[in-house]
Design a protein around this motif. Structure first.
Motif, PDB file in Angstrom:
ATOM      1  N   MET A  71     -21.849 103.862  26.336  1.00 26.92           N
ATOM      2  CA  MET A  71     -21.269 104.040  27.648  1.00 26.92           C
ATOM      3  C   MET A  71     -19.768 103.691  27.639  1.00 26.92           C
ATOM      4  N   LYS A  72     -19.434 102.647  26.874  1.00 28.73           N
ATOM      5  CA  LYS A  72     -18.036 102.219  26.770  1.00 28.73           C
ATOM      6  C   LYS A  72     -17.163 103.363  26.259  1.00 28.73           C
ATOM      7  N   TYR A  73     -17.632 104.058  25.226  1.00 26.88           N
ATOM      8  CA  TYR A  73     -16.817 105.113  24.622  1.00 26.88           C
ATOM      9  C   TYR A  73     -16.719 106.350  25.507  1.00 26.88           C
ATOM     10  N   ILE A  74     -17.742 106.594  26.306  1.00 22.91           N
ATOM     11  CA  ILE A  74     -17.677 107.702  27.267  1.00 22.91           C
ATOM     12  C   ILE A  74     -16.609 107.397  28.315  1.00 22.91           C
ATOM     13  N   ILE A  84     -14.024 105.419  27.959  1.00 19.10           N
ATOM     14  CA  ILE A  84     -12.707 105.492  27.312  1.00 19.10           C
ATOM     15  C   ILE A  84     -12.287 106.948  27.146  1.00 19.10           C
ATOM     16  N   GLY A  85     -13.221 107.791  26.726  1.00 24.36           N
ATOM     17  CA  GLY A  85     -12.927 109.218  26.568  1.00 24.36           C
ATOM     18  C   GLY A  85     -12.538 109.871  27.887  1.00 24.36           C
ATOM     19  N   LEU A  86     -13.266 109.558  28.943  1.00 28.25           N
ATOM     20  CA  LEU A  86     -12.933 110.103  30.261  1.00 28.25           C
ATOM     21  C   LEU A  86     -11.575 109.575  30.741  1.00 28.25           C
ATOM     22  N   LEU A 113       4.831 109.912  25.723  1.00 28.87           N
ATOM     23  CA  LEU A 113       3.847 109.011  26.326  1.00 28.87           C
ATOM     24  C   LEU A 113       2.420 109.451  25.998  1.00 28.87           C
ATOM     25  N   LEU A 114       2.208 110.752  25.932  1.00 29.04           N
ATOM     26  CA  LEU A 114       0.880 111.261  25.574  1.00 29.04           C
ATOM     27  C   LEU A 114       0.517 110.864  24.142  1.00 29.04           C
ATOM     28  N   TRP A 115       1.471 110.953  23.230  1.00 35.77           N
ATOM     29  CA  TRP A 115       1.216 110.500  21.865  1.00 35.77           C
ATOM     30  C   TRP A 115       0.866 109.017  21.842  1.00 35.77           C
ATOM     31  N   LEU A 116       1.601 108.224  22.593  1.00 32.08           N
ATOM     32  CA  LEU A 116       1.321 106.787  22.640  1.00 32.08           C
ATOM     33  C   LEU A 116      -0.058 106.515  23.255  1.00 32.08           C
ATOM     34  N   GLY A 117      -0.408 107.275  24.266  1.00 32.94           N
ATOM     35  CA  GLY A 117      -1.727 107.125  24.881  1.00 32.94           C
ATOM     36  C   GLY A 117      -2.847 107.562  23.947  1.00 32.94           C
ATOM     37  N   PHE A 118      -2.641 108.670  23.245  1.00 35.39           N
ATOM     38  CA  PHE A 118      -3.652 109.167  22.312  1.00 35.39           C
ATOM     39  C   PHE A 118      -3.891 108.172  21.181  1.00 35.39           C
ATOM     40  N   THR A 119      -2.823 107.689  20.583  1.00 30.49           N
ATOM     41  CA  THR A 119      -2.993 106.762  19.463  1.00 30.49           C
ATOM     42  C   THR A 119      -3.523 105.405  19.931  1.00 30.49           C
ATOM     43  N   SER A 120      -3.195 105.017  21.151  1.00 32.15           N
ATOM     44  CA  SER A 120      -3.796 103.794  21.712  1.00 32.15           C
ATOM     45  C   SER A 120      -5.300 103.982  21.866  1.00 32.15           C
ATOM     46  N   MET A 121      -5.709 105.153  22.334  1.00 33.90           N
ATOM     47  CA  MET A 121      -7.126 105.446  22.496  1.00 33.90           C
ATOM     48  C   MET A 121      -7.839 105.449  21.142  1.00 33.90           C
ATOM     49  N   TRP A 131      -7.067 103.617  18.620  1.00 33.01           N
ATOM     50  CA  TRP A 131      -7.259 102.211  18.246  1.00 33.01           C
ATOM     51  C   TRP A 131      -8.433 101.600  19.005  1.00 33.01           C
ATOM     52  N   VAL A 132      -8.491 101.851  20.293  1.00 33.61           N
ATOM     53  CA  VAL A 132      -9.550 101.278  21.120  1.00 33.61           C
ATOM     54  C   VAL A 132     -10.922 101.779  20.652  1.00 33.61           C
ATOM     55  N   MET A 133     -10.978 103.012  20.175  1.00 33.55           N
ATOM     56  CA  MET A 133     -12.251 103.603  19.722  1.00 33.55           C
ATOM     57  C   MET A 133     -12.410 103.528  18.202  1.00 33.55           C
ATOM     58  N   ARG A 134     -11.658 102.652  17.556  1.00 35.64           N
ATOM     59  CA  ARG A 134     -11.614 102.606  16.096  1.00 35.64           C
ATOM     60  C   ARG A 134     -12.981 102.425  15.441  1.00 35.64           C
ATOM     61  N   GLU A 135     -13.868 101.667  16.061  1.00 35.44           N
ATOM     62  CA  GLU A 135     -15.191 101.459  15.457  1.00 35.44           C
ATOM     63  C   GLU A 135     -15.925 102.783  15.308  1.00 35.44           C
ATOM     64  N   GLN A 136     -15.829 103.636  16.304  1.00 35.55           N
ATOM     65  CA  GLN A 136     -16.482 104.943  16.247  1.00 35.55           C
ATOM     66  C   GLN A 136     -15.718 105.894  15.333  1.00 35.55           C
TER      67      GLN A 136
END
Length: 171
Positions: free
Chosen positions: A1-4, A6-8, A89-97, A99-104
């Motif tokens: 659920m967490k990754y959904i 984050i994706g949304l 900013l989109l690049w920074l947001g994408f790469t931040s995402m 990192w946040v989803m790195r486990e997956q």
């Protein structure tokens, strides 16, 4: 659920950046700061990881593979000679995402990350084309294929960098 979630959340960030372009720059910056405060290590990863994408988009724009409409607001005029601020900013947001989803993300095999990134990146830029955020002077098919190839390389690099920085976090 967490990754959904984050994706949304990232899809909303993408929409604000690409559809809204310069209208929502303040919101994009606030969202990035919030992410970086909550996920401390996402900031260094995003700053390092975004450089190749930002520079790559700059090169593609200089080669006239893609062009961006000029900003109407004179505040953003300095970006006329580079790439749009909303894209940075989109690049920074994408790469931040990432990192946040790195486990997956790290569970993906290299070929899977490169294939998914290739298609996802090219479709993202094509969607930007349909929304009027970018212009492809050389036509849709050849540009789509070229961007897909570039994104496969970006994806391999991002997976490698993610593994390197995750090891550093553990050590």
């Amino acid at each position: 659920m967490k990754y959904i979630a984050i994706g949304l959340g990232f899809n909303l960030f993408w929409l604000l950046a690409v559809w809204g372009q310069y209208q929502y720059v303040g919101i994009l910056i606030a969202l990035l700061i919030g992410c970086w405060l909550f996920y401390h290590r996402s900031c260094p990863f995003a700053l390092i990881a975004s450089v190749i994408g930002i520079c790559g988009d700059y090169v593609l724009s200089q080669l006239e593979v893609m062009q961006f409409p000029l900003p109407q607001d004179p505040l953003f005029a300095p970006f006329d000679d580079f790439i749009p601020l909303w894209l940075i900013l989109l690049w920074l947001g994408f790469t931040s995402m990432i990192w946040v989803m790195r486990e997956q993300v790290q569970k993906l095999p290299l070929w899977g990350a490169m294939m998914g990134g290739s298609l996802g990146g090219a479709i993202s830029y094509w969607t930007g084309l349909t929304l009027g955020a970018v212009i492809w002077p050389h036509g849709e098919l050849i540009t789509f294929i070229g961007i897909a190839v570039v994104w496969s390389l970006y994806s391999g690099y991002l997976l490698w960098l993610l593994q390197m920085m995750t090891k550093r976090e553990i050590a």
